[in-house]
Design a protein around this motif. Sequence first.
Motif, PDB file in Angstrom:
ATOM      1  N   PHE A  47       0.890  -1.296  -0.057  1.00 14.46           N
ATOM      2  CA  PHE A  47      -0.001  -0.102   0.014  1.00 14.46           C
ATOM      3  C   PHE A  47       0.872   1.233  -0.137  1.00 14.46           C
ATOM      4  N   GLU A  48       0.615   2.319  -1.075  1.00 14.46           N
ATOM      5  CA  GLU A  48       1.184   3.424  -1.068  1.00 14.46           C
ATOM      6  C   GLU A  48       0.837   4.541   0.230  1.00 14.46           C
ATOM      7  N   PRO A  49       1.456   5.017   0.985  1.00  9.93           N
ATOM      8  CA  PRO A  49       0.972   5.835   1.767  1.00  9.93           C
ATOM      9  C   PRO A  49       1.156   7.241   1.135  1.00  9.93           C
ATOM     10  N   VAL A  50      -0.327   7.748   0.892  1.00 12.94           N
ATOM     11  CA  VAL A  50      -0.612   8.901  -0.005  1.00 12.94           C
ATOM     12  C   VAL A  50      -1.158  10.109   0.561  1.00 12.94           C
ATOM     13  N   ALA A  51      -1.429  10.072   1.757  1.00 13.14           N
ATOM     14  CA  ALA A  51      -1.921  11.218   2.552  1.00 13.14           C
ATOM     15  C   ALA A  51      -1.670  11.013   4.254  1.00 13.14           C
ATOM     16  N   TRP A  52      -1.607  12.070   4.906  1.00  7.78           N
ATOM     17  CA  TRP A  52      -1.541  11.844   6.456  1.00  7.78           C
ATOM     18  C   TRP A  52      -2.078  13.041   7.029  1.00  7.78           C
ATOM     19  N   SER A  53      -2.437  13.104   8.117  1.00  6.96           N
ATOM     20  CA  SER A  53      -2.763  13.944   9.263  1.00  6.96           C
ATOM     21  C   SER A  53      -1.998  13.830  10.402  1.00  6.96           C
ATOM     22  N   LEU A  85       0.860  15.954  13.514  1.00  2.49           N
ATOM     23  CA  LEU A  85       1.335  17.193  14.344  1.00  2.49           C
ATOM     24  C   LEU A  85       1.751  18.156  13.256  1.00  2.49           C
ATOM     25  N   LYS A  86       2.576  17.391  12.143  1.00  2.00           N
ATOM     26  CA  LYS A  86       3.173  18.325  11.050  1.00  2.00           C
ATOM     27  C   LYS A  86       1.969  19.067  10.165  1.00  2.00           C
ATOM     28  N   THR A  87       0.839  18.526  10.161  1.00  2.00           N
ATOM     29  CA  THR A  87      -0.218  19.034   9.406  1.00  2.00           C
ATOM     30  C   THR A  87      -1.328  19.666  10.284  1.00  2.00           C
ATOM     31  N   GLY A  88      -1.121  20.063  11.605  1.00  2.00           N
ATOM     32  CA  GLY A  88      -1.863  20.920  12.381  1.00  2.00           C
ATOM     33  C   GLY A  88      -2.847  19.787  13.357  1.00  2.00           C
ATOM     34  N   ASN A  89      -2.327  18.457  13.257  1.00  2.37           N
ATOM     35  CA  ASN A  89      -3.360  17.574  13.973  1.00  2.37           C
ATOM     36  C   ASN A  89      -2.755  17.368  15.521  1.00  2.37           C
ATOM     37  N   ARG A  90      -3.284  17.944  16.568  1.00  2.46           N
ATOM     38  CA  ARG A  90      -2.669  17.857  17.882  1.00  2.46           C
ATOM     39  C   ARG A  90      -3.099  16.515  18.512  1.00  2.46           C
ATOM     40  N   LYS A  91      -4.190  15.717  17.790  1.00  2.00           N
ATOM     41  CA  LYS A  91      -4.623  14.757  18.653  1.00  2.00           C
ATOM     42  C   LYS A  91      -4.368  13.457  18.217  1.00  2.00           C
ATOM     43  N   TYR A  92      -4.176  13.102  16.953  1.00  2.00           N
ATOM     44  CA  TYR A  92      -4.016  11.703  16.668  1.00  2.00           C
ATOM     45  C   TYR A  92      -3.041  11.808  15.312  1.00  2.00           C
ATOM     46  N   VAL A  93      -2.333  10.877  15.007  1.00  2.00           N
ATOM     47  CA  VAL A  93      -1.729  10.902  13.762  1.00  2.00           C
ATOM     48  C   VAL A  93      -2.512   9.857  13.043  1.00  2.00           C
ATOM     49  N   SER A  94      -2.557  10.021  11.394  1.00  2.00           N
ATOM     50  CA  SER A  94      -3.387   9.152  10.664  1.00  2.00           C
ATOM     51  C   SER A  94      -2.562   9.134   9.314  1.00  2.00           C
ATOM     52  N   TYR A  95      -2.548   7.823   8.869  1.00  2.00           N
ATOM     53  CA  TYR A  95      -1.887   7.607   7.386  1.00  2.00           C
ATOM     54  C   TYR A  95      -2.917   7.249   6.529  1.00  2.00           C
ATOM     55  N   VAL A  96      -3.001   7.548   5.402  1.00  2.00           N
ATOM     56  CA  VAL A  96      -3.996   7.026   4.225  1.00  2.00           C
ATOM     57  C   VAL A  96      -2.993   6.094   3.334  1.00  2.00           C
ATOM     58  N   MET A  97      -3.270   4.829   3.348  1.00  2.00           N
ATOM     59  CA  MET A  97      -2.521   3.689   2.648  1.00  2.00           C
ATOM     60  C   MET A  97      -3.527   3.385   1.429  1.00  2.00           C
ATOM     61  N   GLN A  98      -2.884   3.363   0.241  1.00  2.00           N
ATOM     62  CA  GLN A  98      -3.805   3.192  -1.066  1.00  2.00           C
ATOM     63  C   GLN A  98      -3.177   2.022  -1.802  1.00  2.00           C
ATOM     64  N   GLN A  99      -3.745   1.318  -2.377  1.00  2.00           N
ATOM     65  CA  GLN A  99      -3.357   0.334  -3.393  1.00  2.00           C
ATOM     66  C   GLN A  99      -4.491   0.043  -4.283  1.00  2.00           C
ATOM     67  N   GLY A 100      -4.473   0.234  -5.627  1.00  2.00           N
ATOM     68  CA  GLY A 100      -5.518   0.369  -6.358  1.00  2.00           C
ATOM     69  C   GLY A 100      -6.839   1.350  -5.744  1.00  2.00           C
ATOM     70  N   ASN A 101      -8.002   0.594  -5.718  1.00  2.00           N
ATOM     71  CA  ASN A 101      -8.828   1.582  -5.334  1.00  2.00           C
ATOM     72  C   ASN A 101      -9.283   1.191  -3.695  1.00  2.00           C
ATOM     73  N   ALA A 102      -8.414   0.116  -3.307  1.00  2.00           N
ATOM     74  CA  ALA A 102      -8.386  -0.246  -1.682  1.00  2.00           C
ATOM     75  C   ALA A 102      -7.760   1.054  -0.894  1.00  2.00           C
ATOM     76  N   LYS A 103      -8.362   1.691   0.150  1.00  2.00           N
ATOM     77  CA  LYS A 103      -7.814   2.631   0.774  1.00  2.00           C
ATOM     78  C   LYS A 103      -8.079   2.102   2.579  1.00  2.00           C
ATOM     79  N   ILE A 104      -6.822   2.071   3.196  1.00  2.00           N
ATOM     80  CA  ILE A 104      -6.597   1.850   4.624  1.00  2.00           C
ATOM     81  C   ILE A 104      -6.115   2.786   5.259  1.00  2.00           C
ATOM     82  N   ILE A 105      -6.888   3.368   6.364  1.00  2.22           N
ATOM     83  CA  ILE A 105      -6.443   4.312   7.023  1.00  2.22           C
ATOM     84  C   ILE A 105      -5.877   3.953   8.415  1.00  2.22           C
TER      85      ILE A 105
END
Length: 377
Positions: free
Chosen positions: A47-53, A55-75
Amino acid sequence: MVTQEFEMETAKQQASDVLTVEDFDAVEFWVGNAFQAAYYYQHALGFEPVAWSSLKTGNRKYVSYVMQQGNAKIILSSPYSGATERSAHHSMHGDGVKTIGLRVRDAQTAWDNALERGANGITPPTEIKDEYGTLRYSVISTYGDVVHKFIERDGYDGIYMPGYQPFKPEVETSQKGVVRIDHIVGNVNWNQMDPTVQFYHQVFGFAQFIEFSADDINTQYSALQSKVVRSYNNRVKMPINEPAPGLKMSQIEEYINYYHSAGVQHIALSSNNIIETVTQMREKGVEFINIPKTYYEDLTDRVGEIKEDIETLAKLGILVDRDEKGYLLQLFTKPIQDRPTFFYEVIQRRGSNGFGKGNFRALFEAIEIEQAERGNL
Ligand code: FE2
């Protein structure tokens, strides 16, 4: 082998479109260490890490990576603080699925109709915006602590949702050919399968279309039963399992004993070339359930002619099942965290709409060997 359960649909079980559900959207896991989980998803599962939220994007509560392969998205998400719902969830369940995203045409309609039909609402329709447009969503609860997020993204061009920024990985991702999520399976406790199936029928308008009784899928020791619900367009398929009485512990009971509630047992990732996908995953250390070599000795007698080379399938441990519409190839990883809870399936369909009923006995016997090694049989 012919399975006779297909097209069990009756007039009462016709699927309807009341919640405007079109497909699976992203599935979100709450995990203990999203940073390290993202490494496994990228390098082992492809799965390709394509987006995140973060501390570095301003989220003080949690970190979250968007992983994508084809149309399948796993956060993959982890909290920054201990006193949160996310950390309590992780303390109880370990790593597991929190949210099954469902793409809908209208998040307001989905919410209104779901609540009117008896759903428990979590987040009313909410509109969020960024430079990529407007996205609307709403959330209701389902089995265990799992929720469904209805996501309406027609007015949105971003990668996932407002609040997420594009992520550039340090190292390239070698994708393994996963094209989409095929189905998502829930494990529920004793006597909860029928009420859960009823919930999807009543609230979602989903139809039950296959049933596996304890007789279909028992082994010497343990048993389970399963019913499958699907959306009107067949894109969303969700089997629901519950334990069945056996001489020893059902694999569903083992799951519930370690997850401490109902929850998502596995996600099936669909590939157009399962041999290539599994070869690459195995090279990267993904561990699969081992099926005895004897399974392949009379495979052609059981499933007839297939396009794939049987020796290659045997080497990779890929299973085959056939029904009147065609055949499918599938196999299952071992649990992907320390608790014997969640695992992945890789599936390639060549016409069959089934779930591999003909493989259940061989598969569950192999799972029981694993259970015995864990001291849980
Ligand atoms: Fe499955």
